[in-house]
Design an enzyme around this catalytic site. Structure first.
Site, PDB file in Angstrom:
ATOM      1  N   HIS A 161       0.833  -1.214   0.000  1.00  0.00           N
ATOM      2  CA  HIS A 161       0.000   0.000   0.000  1.00  0.00           C
ATOM      3  C   HIS A 161       0.871   1.269   0.000  1.00  0.00           C
ATOM      4  O   HIS A 161       0.435   2.320   0.462  1.00  0.00           O
ATOM      5  CB  HIS A 161      -0.944   0.048   1.209  1.00  0.00           C
ATOM      6  CG  HIS A 161      -1.668  -1.237   1.471  1.00  0.00           C
ATOM      7  ND1 HIS A 161      -2.909  -1.518   0.939  1.00  0.00           N
ATOM      8  CD2 HIS A 161      -1.300  -2.336   2.180  1.00  0.00           C
ATOM      9  CE1 HIS A 161      -3.278  -2.727   1.338  1.00  0.00           C
ATOM     10  NE2 HIS A 161      -2.323  -3.248   2.075  1.00  0.00           N
ATOM     11  N   SER A 282      14.777  22.072 -15.410  1.00  0.00           N
ATOM     12  CA  SER A 282      13.642  22.949 -15.652  1.00  0.00           C
ATOM     13  C   SER A 282      14.182  24.304 -16.110  1.00  0.00           C
ATOM     14  O   SER A 282      15.211  24.754 -15.622  1.00  0.00           O
ATOM     15  CB  SER A 282      12.837  23.108 -14.365  1.00  0.00           C
ATOM     16  OG  SER A 282      12.102  24.315 -14.406  1.00  0.00           O
ATOM     17  N   LYS A 288      15.639  21.836 -10.050  1.00  0.00           N
ATOM     18  CA  LYS A 288      14.939  20.619 -10.451  1.00  0.00           C
ATOM     19  C   LYS A 288      15.759  19.666 -11.300  1.00  0.00           C
ATOM     20  O   LYS A 288      16.550  20.078 -12.134  1.00  0.00           O
ATOM     21  CB  LYS A 288      13.652  20.989 -11.214  1.00  0.00           C
ATOM     22  CG  LYS A 288      12.733  21.768 -10.323  1.00  0.00           C
ATOM     23  CD  LYS A 288      11.276  21.489 -10.421  1.00  0.00           C
ATOM     24  CE  LYS A 288      10.778  20.121 -10.616  1.00  0.00           C
ATOM     25  NZ  LYS A 288       9.406  20.218 -11.140  1.00  0.00           N
ATOM     26  N   GLU A 295       9.149   9.012 -16.546  1.00  0.00           N
ATOM     27  CA  GLU A 295       7.726   9.350 -16.745  1.00  0.00           C
ATOM     28  C   GLU A 295       7.233   8.868 -18.107  1.00  0.00           C
ATOM     29  O   GLU A 295       6.118   8.360 -18.239  1.00  0.00           O
ATOM     30  CB  GLU A 295       7.533  10.862 -16.624  1.00  0.00           C
ATOM     31  CG  GLU A 295       7.772  11.383 -15.215  1.00  0.00           C
ATOM     32  CD  GLU A 295       7.838  12.902 -15.188  1.00  0.00           C
ATOM     33  OE1 GLU A 295       6.820  13.522 -14.879  1.00  0.00           O
ATOM     34  OE2 GLU A 295       8.897  13.456 -15.508  1.00  0.00           O
TER      35      GLU A 295
END
Ligand code: ARG
Length: 463
Positions: A161, A282, A288, A295
């Site tokens: 979980h 970024s 970043k 992704e």
């Protein structure tokens, strides 16, 4: 194409050419030109067989063979002009062959149809993609194995979980993916074995009256045997469906590790650092490091599963045998195969470059009362409590630690004995995460010794 000029390949009974829109919806040359090498290999094998069986002369066969070699050469060099009016790769190749060698080109299509021709070409293409997927999976498994070997005894939290459950080893987590990708590999191997039958010679749908030798052509193209039923031969696309299904399952596995990488590389987790080679920055937030490749790997299943659903939808309910619907098979499979190969290569690179943050992993493994199960097991083993009662006692100890804002090993023996009088000092030996993982030596368990044994197993399997 002018009104009056009917297709030279099948226009015998037509007095007018097709409407421009008809030509646009009908043509597959825009994508099936990718099948040129398979188409030409199949035609060469077919011509050689026709000649061996005395169906065409050896002179014609020699001219056809030389002409086909030239056509492939022109295509490979990018000097070939593909024509939409000629519909597909099969007719484009044959028309050019006729320009090069003249009338003998017309004999190539004896005892054959585009139906068995396309079934053959596409099978050859998909078979090669199975081999590419198998090679890509081997490389990916090796990358995971290198991680597993380096971190066989690094401790990290295991989750259910996405909540801390029990400590596990980094190596064990990496090996979980080796198991998945090994199953993927076996799916491609199985599919390859089943598809390795040659449909050439089924002709349009019913076979042929010419004395062809289907074993000869099957053998020439590395097939195990010819397909046994001519109707099935030209209407079957199971091989494409199986390839897509295996690809979709494999892409699902890739998406799951991709998701873990996205979570693990976040500032909140810091479990891993992805290399610069597989991260992006970024343009506005200098701090970043975005896991774009991970992704995208998480997302690519969408395309592959989309292609799978699309082809199932095309094939569903089609009557035997060939229907033009089936021309819709190729773009889906091409796109899915290209996507899968790119994903396998990208994941391999990311895994090879990945740095685990060992200290952070170990800290996280100790947090969240991750050794509570070890404590309960100790109560069962050492004090002879029934597991349910041990679970209850452990729950009280966890609550105590939680109230005090400390971890289980920080509780004093006095405090523990207030909850259960028989607890002794030896309990502390099971509360450390290293001891916890080292104790899980059951077959398939997370102990470093198990991980090392399994790494050795896979290294031997992969050679
Ligand atoms: N371009 C066609 C396809 O990909 C080749 C087979 C055409 N056969 C036919 N009977 N029209 O399916």
């Amino acid at each position: 194409m002018s009104e009056a000029s009917a297709n030279t390949m099948w226009g015998g009974r037509f007095s007018a050419g097709p409407d421009a829109i008809m030509e646009a919806i009908n043509a597959s040359i825009g994508f099936d030109k990718r099948l040129a090498p398979q188409d030409i290999a199949g035609s060469r094998a077919h011509a050689a067989m026709l000649s061996a069986r005395g169906i065409i002369t050896s002179e014609d066969a020699a001219a056809i063979d030389a002409g086909l070699v030239q056509v492939l050469d022109e295509i490979t060099r990018g000097e070939f002009t593909f024509s939409t009016a000629l519909e597909d790769i099969h007719m484009n190749v044959e028309a050019r062959l006729r320009e090069i060698i003249g009338p003998p080109a017309g004999r190539l299509h004896t005892a054959r149809s585009r139906n068995d021709q396309v079934a053959l070409d596409f099978r050859l293409w998909v078979r090669a993609q199975c081999d590419a997927a198998i090679a890509g999976l081997d490389a990916l498994m090796r990358a995971f194995l290198a991680q597993a070997e380096a971190g066989a005894d690094w401790v990290m939290p295991g989750f259910t979980h996405l909540q801390t459950a029990q400590p596990v080893t980094w190596g064990h987590h990496m090996l979980a993916y080796v198991e998945m990708f090994a199953r993927d590999k076996s799916r491609f191997q199985d599919a390859r074995r089943r598809m390795n039958e040659c449909p050439l010679g089924a002709a349009a749908l019913a076979g042929t009256s010419f004395p062809i030798d289907r074993n000869m052509t099957a053998q020439a193209m590395g097939f195990e045997r010819p397909t046994a039923n001519s109707l099935d031969s030209v209407s079957d696309r199971d091989f494409a469906l199986e390839f897509l299904a295996a690809s979709a399952i494999c892409a699902t596995h890739l998406s799951r590790f991709a998701e873990e990488l996205v979570i693990w590389s976040s500032a909140q987790f810091r479990f891993v650092r992805m290399s610069d080679r597989f991260s992006t920055g970024s343009s506005i937030m200098p701090q970043k490091r975005n896991p774009d490749a991970a992704e995208l790997l998480r997302a690519k299943l969408g395309r592959i599963l989309g292609a799978t659903v699309a082809l199932f939808t095309v094939m569903k309910g089609l009557p035997l045998t060939y229907s033009k619907d089936m021309q819709e098979d190729k773009e889906q499979v091409f796109d899915a195969a290209d996507t899968l190969m790119l994903c396998l290569a990208a994941m391999e690179g990311m895994v090879r470059d990945l740095t685990a943050n060992r200290a952070v992993l170990e800290d996280a493994a100790s947090a969240g009362f991750s050794t509570a199960t070890d404590l309960a097991d100790w109560l069962v083993r050492e004090l002879g409590l029934p597991f349910r009662e041990a679970h209850h006692v452990t729950g009280s100890l966890v609550k105590l630690a939680e109230d005090k804002g400390c971890d289980l090993p920080d509780l004093s023996l006095d405090e523990m004995q207030k909850i259960h009088g028989e607890i002794s000092r030896s309990v502390y030996s099971v509360l450390g995460v290293q001891n916890s993982v080292a104790s899980r030596t059951s077959f398939g368990g997370t102990a470093p010794a198990n991980v090392r044994a399994r790494v050795a197993h896979w290294k031997e399997v992969l050679g």
